[in-house]
Design a protein around this motif. Structure first.
Motif, PDB file in Angstrom:
ATOM      1  N   ALA A   6      43.455  36.190 -12.557  1.00  0.00           N
ATOM      2  CA  ALA A   6      42.368  37.040 -13.020  1.00  0.00           C
ATOM      3  C   ALA A   6      43.040  38.339 -13.362  1.00  0.00           C
ATOM      4  CB  ALA A   6      41.449  37.277 -11.867  1.00  0.00           C
ATOM      5  N   GLY A   7      44.172  38.608 -12.932  1.00  0.00           N
ATOM      6  CA  GLY A   7      44.810  40.079 -13.283  1.00  0.00           C
ATOM      7  C   GLY A   7      45.182  40.072 -14.736  1.00  0.00           C
ATOM      8  N   PRO A   8      46.144  38.952 -14.994  1.00  0.00           N
ATOM      9  CA  PRO A   8      46.552  38.858 -16.484  1.00  0.00           C
ATOM     10  C   PRO A   8      45.455  38.767 -17.286  1.00  0.00           C
ATOM     11  CG  PRO A   8      48.041  37.513 -14.987  1.00  0.00           C
ATOM     12  CD  PRO A   8      46.779  37.965 -14.252  1.00  0.00           C
ATOM     13  N   GLY A  10      42.191  39.629 -17.058  1.00  0.00           N
ATOM     14  CA  GLY A  10      41.536  40.875 -17.260  1.00  0.00           C
ATOM     15  C   GLY A  10      42.340  41.945 -17.883  1.00  0.00           C
ATOM     16  N   TYR A  11      43.532  41.946 -17.677  1.00  0.00           N
ATOM     17  CA  TYR A  11      44.545  43.018 -18.471  1.00  0.00           C
ATOM     18  C   TYR A  11      44.458  42.490 -19.848  1.00  0.00           C
ATOM     19  CZ  TYR A  11      48.587  45.347 -19.599  1.00  0.00           C
ATOM     20  OH  TYR A  11      49.493  46.656 -20.240  1.00  0.00           O
ATOM     21  N   SER A 257      33.137  23.843 -28.227  1.00  0.00           N
ATOM     22  CA  SER A 257      32.800  23.370 -27.031  1.00  0.00           C
ATOM     23  C   SER A 257      31.302  23.140 -26.804  1.00  0.00           C
ATOM     24  CB  SER A 257      33.374  24.027 -25.731  1.00  0.00           C
ATOM     25  OG  SER A 257      34.772  24.248 -26.050  1.00  0.00           O
ATOM     26  N   LEU A 258      30.847  24.276 -26.975  1.00  0.00           N
ATOM     27  CA  LEU A 258      29.396  24.288 -27.106  1.00  0.00           C
ATOM     28  C   LEU A 258      28.774  23.159 -27.629  1.00  0.00           C
ATOM     29  CD1 LEU A 258      28.403  27.965 -26.590  1.00  0.00           C
ATOM     30  CD2 LEU A 258      28.140  26.277 -24.813  1.00  0.00           C
ATOM     31  N   MET A 261      29.363  19.796 -26.032  1.00  0.00           N
ATOM     32  CA  MET A 261      28.786  19.676 -25.079  1.00  0.00           C
ATOM     33  C   MET A 261      27.175  19.411 -25.248  1.00  0.00           C
ATOM     34  SD  MET A 261      30.424  22.291 -22.356  1.00  0.00           S
ATOM     35  CE  MET A 261      29.416  22.263 -21.048  1.00  0.00           C
TER      36      MET A 261
ATOM     37  N   MET B   1      34.503  26.432 -21.470  1.00  0.00           N
ATOM     38  CA  MET B   1      33.599  26.118 -20.305  1.00  0.00           C
ATOM     39  C   MET B   1      33.014  27.392 -19.729  1.00  0.00           C
ATOM     40  SD  MET B   1      34.654  22.601 -20.453  1.00  0.00           S
ATOM     41  CE  MET B   1      35.749  23.348 -21.712  1.00  0.00           C
ATOM     42  N   PRO B   2      31.792  27.705 -20.181  1.00  0.00           N
ATOM     43  CA  PRO B   2      31.147  28.871 -19.522  1.00  0.00           C
ATOM     44  C   PRO B   2      30.971  28.718 -18.139  1.00  0.00           C
ATOM     45  CG  PRO B   2      29.801  27.974 -21.226  1.00  0.00           C
ATOM     46  CD  PRO B   2      30.672  26.732 -20.900  1.00  0.00           C
ATOM     47  N   THR B  15      40.218  44.444  -9.286  1.00  0.00           N
ATOM     48  CA  THR B  15      41.156  43.344  -9.543  1.00  0.00           C
ATOM     49  C   THR B  15      42.339  43.701 -10.458  1.00  0.00           C
ATOM     50  OG1 THR B  15      39.498  42.027  -8.752  1.00  0.00           O
ATOM     51  CG2 THR B  15      41.712  40.981  -8.942  1.00  0.00           C
ATOM     52  N   VAL B  16      41.561  43.912 -11.750  1.00  0.00           N
ATOM     53  CA  VAL B  16      42.479  44.166 -12.948  1.00  0.00           C
ATOM     54  C   VAL B  16      43.380  45.459 -12.478  1.00  0.00           C
ATOM     55  CG1 VAL B  16      42.268  44.804 -15.388  1.00  0.00           C
ATOM     56  CG2 VAL B  16      40.699  43.176 -14.553  1.00  0.00           C
ATOM     57  N   ALA B  19      46.236  44.667 -10.370  1.00  0.00           N
ATOM     58  CA  ALA B  19      46.988  43.518 -10.911  1.00  0.00           C
ATOM     59  C   ALA B  19      48.151  44.369 -11.957  1.00  0.00           C
ATOM     60  CB  ALA B  19      46.338  42.634 -11.622  1.00  0.00           C
TER      61      ALA B  19
END
Lengths: 268, 454
Positions: A6-8, A10-11, A257-258, A261, B1-2, B15-16, B19
């Protein structure tokens, strides 16, 4: 999982909205959607999107997929010896490291490479493929490299088809093509979807193969999105812009992908 | 994949930020206070170990003179462009920053602006050797804030190398010295006509060559068209729309359009510079090469491509100005410096290592080993240096007519824009006018509109 990623991630998403540079700037600042605006005004970016679509469509959707299916079908009818040899050859191309495969194909397509030598023998006009048709050359290279995967997926799918069904169709007098179209394909529809999705996502992010063969050149005639991204982020030091382009690449992948699917959803 | 987002926005943001905070501040805790980590660029050619050998020798000297201290060499094997990228990423964090880094003058100002490097003035004030450095070279690593961030370990100049053998076959003079661009092109045309199978003239071009294309190629032409053709120091603005720029591009276009240069695909081979030194010139496949003073370092003993007779087989000529206008010849200069990262763990020890490398004897040894042009007055006069290699006198004399690049933070982008413009006229994807206006647009956006029309 999320904790580590999540960190990377999000960054990265944050960087895409800044003007962060690798060098030449004391402080970065938040610029909102500026990078995305720049991208859509940037001819080179649009060129990269177009080439990415061409590359993906030719080498993955058409190339790997069709060739893989054809090989799988043919191998079902072939003798064991032929099966073993073909399987070995095709899979070798697949397990080679990308860079090695890149050099092999570079040697194949170069002006004084294997392909032109063969064409000379056949008295066909030779040309420098990497220079005149770079996007076709790299598409072919990727097809050569990735067909094995499709072949394996389809071999597995075909062996799942119950013998009774095909035999019944044969008794009813359906020809080979019609059996293929009306029975085989509908029955392996799910595998086709899965395979298409995996192939497309892999092909969208191919970097090493193209880098080794052409570096996205000559000019930017084989510069797909990953190469464009690399150039902006690391050669022009514009990390922010490069990351924004990376997000757009992600978007292209999601769109594909959509579509797949949706194709998968229709029930038999 | 949503995926359905489960985390609320504030939590995600937290969180960001966490990090970011966790990854961005380490205290260089992994550093050993007795070890100097030295990052430098290793040649892409495995057989060339000039720098490795020299640094290995310096390490021995240093460790002998400083008992208990160690030098750890961290070679980075990459083409120039990728070396810069790698180093910049290392400099961003104290965990990865070396104590001493080899910085190209091409990028040092960018890296200074980024805050990657430490000003060296407190060290330089106390250092007895510093006054012996030539003033222009001292300025190579001086930033706009007036402070100095690097110690230059030599410079380079550029000119025309030509094959005596090919010239003989073409009926061209052995003491060739073209007076203007037209004479350069005429010589190339003569070679094309009379000596088939040889590339008449190599001018580096296009993006794959990176800075090599911009500096050895376009700027060697551009700086022969008039004063300050890239950056106007008085106005502090970048030059666009100049006639000189189009003329320089037209020269490049002519070379490739008339097939006076290498095949376009060779010209756009990222490894062209290595191939010219290792393959084209030694095998007599190239008549005229516009290139740098450092070429012979690849041909010295122990370099793997020994070519002891190069000085008999190659002639040297200065690159002329466009119409022969004063001073008649042109050269560009760059060079590398030793710099100390802002996040280095052992800056003091790192400077002591610079001092070891820059005793007069060690400096001389380095210039001679890597075919560098001296930036120290005491070594420039030294007979051993002057006689060390044929051509040293020629290239040292070019210093009088040389130009340094305006290596401000925007320069790398301006340079890329040059490479793109060159590539367009090389592949004939665009006309000279089209490529030049593309360059102007790129420069405008790279410099936030700090441009001046000429």
């Amino acid at each position: 999982m999320a904790l580590f990623l999540a960190g990377p991630i999000g960054y990265c998403a944050y960087i895409a909205f800044t003007d962060l540079q690798l060098t030449g700037q004391a402080h970065e600042s938040f610029v909102g959607f500026e990078n995305f605006r720049t991208a859509f005004d940037d001819e080179d970016f649009l060129n990269a999107v177009w080439l990415t679509l061409v590359f993906t469509f030719l080498s993955s959707v058409v190339g790997q997929n069709t060739l893989g299916l054809a090989l799988a079908v043919l191998m079902r009818r072939a003798s064991k010896a032929v099966r073993t040899v073909t399987g070995a050859v095709v899979i070798t191309a697949w397990v080679l490291p990308e860079v090695v495969a890149g050099f092999l194909l570079y040697a194949f397509f170069r002006r004084d490479g294997t392909l032109n030598a063969v064409l000379d023998v056949l008295h066909l006009p030779s040309q420098n493929w990497l220079f005149t048709l770079p996007i076709l050359a790299v598409s072919f290279a990727n097809m050569w490299r990735g067909t094995a995967f499709s072949m394996l997926v389809y071999s597995a799918a075909l062996s799942e088809i119950p013998k009774e069904v095909t035999e019944a169709a044969e008794v009813d007098g359906a020809s080979g093509w019609r059996r293929m179209w009306h029975i085989t394909l509908p029955m392996i529809r799910r595998s086709i979807g899965t395979n298409l999705m995996l192939n497309t996502l892999q092909t969208l992010s191919v970097f090493g193969l193209i880098w080794v063969m052409t570096r996205g050149g000559p000019g930017n005639r084989s510069q797909t999105l990953p190469l464009f991204m690399y150039e902006q982020a690391f050669q022009k030091s514009m990390i922010g812009y490069g990351t924004a382009v990376a997000l757009l690449l992600l978007l292209v992948g999601s769109l594909f992908s959509l579509v797949y699917m949706r194709l998968l959803r229709t029930e038999v | 994949m949503p995926v359905r987002p489960t985390a609320s926005a504030p939590l995600l943001l937290a969180t960001v930020l966490a990090a970011g905070a966790l990854t961005a501040c380490g205290g260089g805790s992994g550093d050993d206070p007795d070890t100097v980590k030295v990052s430098y660029k290793q040649s892409m050619d495995n057989q060339i170990q000039v720098m490795d050998d020299y640094l290995e020798a310096m390490k021995k000297q240093f460790e002998k003179a400083h008992p208990g201290k160690k030098v750890k060499l961290v070679p980075i094997k990459a083409p120039d462009a990728e070396y810069y990228t790698k180093v910049q990423q290392m400099l961003r964090s104290p965990k990865t920053a070396p104590d001493l880094v080899y910085e190209d003058t091409f990028l040092i100002n960018s890296d200074i602006t980024s805050g990657y490097l430490k000003p060296l003035d407190p060290y330089l004030e106390k250092w007895k050797e510093w006054p012996k450095f030539i003033d222009t070279a001292k300025a190579a690593a001086r930033a706009e804030d007036g402070r100095t961030y690097g110690v230059p370990d030599g410079t380079d100049t550029r000119g025309l190398w030509f094959s005596r053998d090919v010239f003989k076959k073409a009926g061209l003079p052995q003491d060739w010295q073209p007076k203007n661009w037209a004479e350069v092109l005429d010589a190339a045309r003569t070679v094309k006509e009379k000596v088939p199978g040889v590339v008449p003239l190599n001018v580096y071009t296009g993006k794959p060559g990176g800075e090599t294309s911009a500096m050895q190629g376009l700027e060697m032409l551009l700086y022969g068209t008039g004063k300050d053709p890239v950056y106007d120091p008085k106005a502090k603005k970048w030059v666009v729309g100049s006639k000189g720029f189009k003329d320089a591009l037209r020269f490049v276009e002519t070379v490739y359009k008339e097939k006076l240069g290498p095949d376009v695909e060779d010209a756009l081979d990222p490894n062209m510079a290595t191939r010219v030194r290792g393959e084209f010139l030694p095998k007599g496949k190239l008549a005229i090469n516009l290139d740098g003073s450092w070429l012979p370092q690849d041909w010295l003993k122990g370099s793997g491509h020994e070519w002891p007779d190069w000085s008999k087989e190659l002639g040297l000529a200065a690159m002329p100005t466009q119409h022969g206008q004063a001073p008649g010849k042109v050269s560009m200069s760059g060079g590398w410096t030793w710099a100390i990262p802002a996040k280095a763990g052992n800056p003091d020890l790192a400077f002591e290592f610079i001092e070891t490398m820059q005793t007069k004897e060690n400096a001389k040894r380095w210039y001679i080993a890597n075919s560098g042009i001296s930036v120290r007055e005491d070594v420039a006069e030294d007979p051993e240096y002057v006689k060390a290699q044929p051509g040293i006198r020629f290239f040292t004399d070019l210093v009088a007519a040389t130009h340094y690049r305006p290596a401000y933070p925007a320069y790398p982008k301006v340079s890329t824009a040059m490479q793109e413009a060159m590539e367009k006229v090389t592949t004939r994807d665009d006309s000279v006018d089209g490529a030049a206006s593309g360059y102007d647009d790129e420069v405008r956006s790279a410099t936030d509109g700090k441009v001046i029309e000429r």
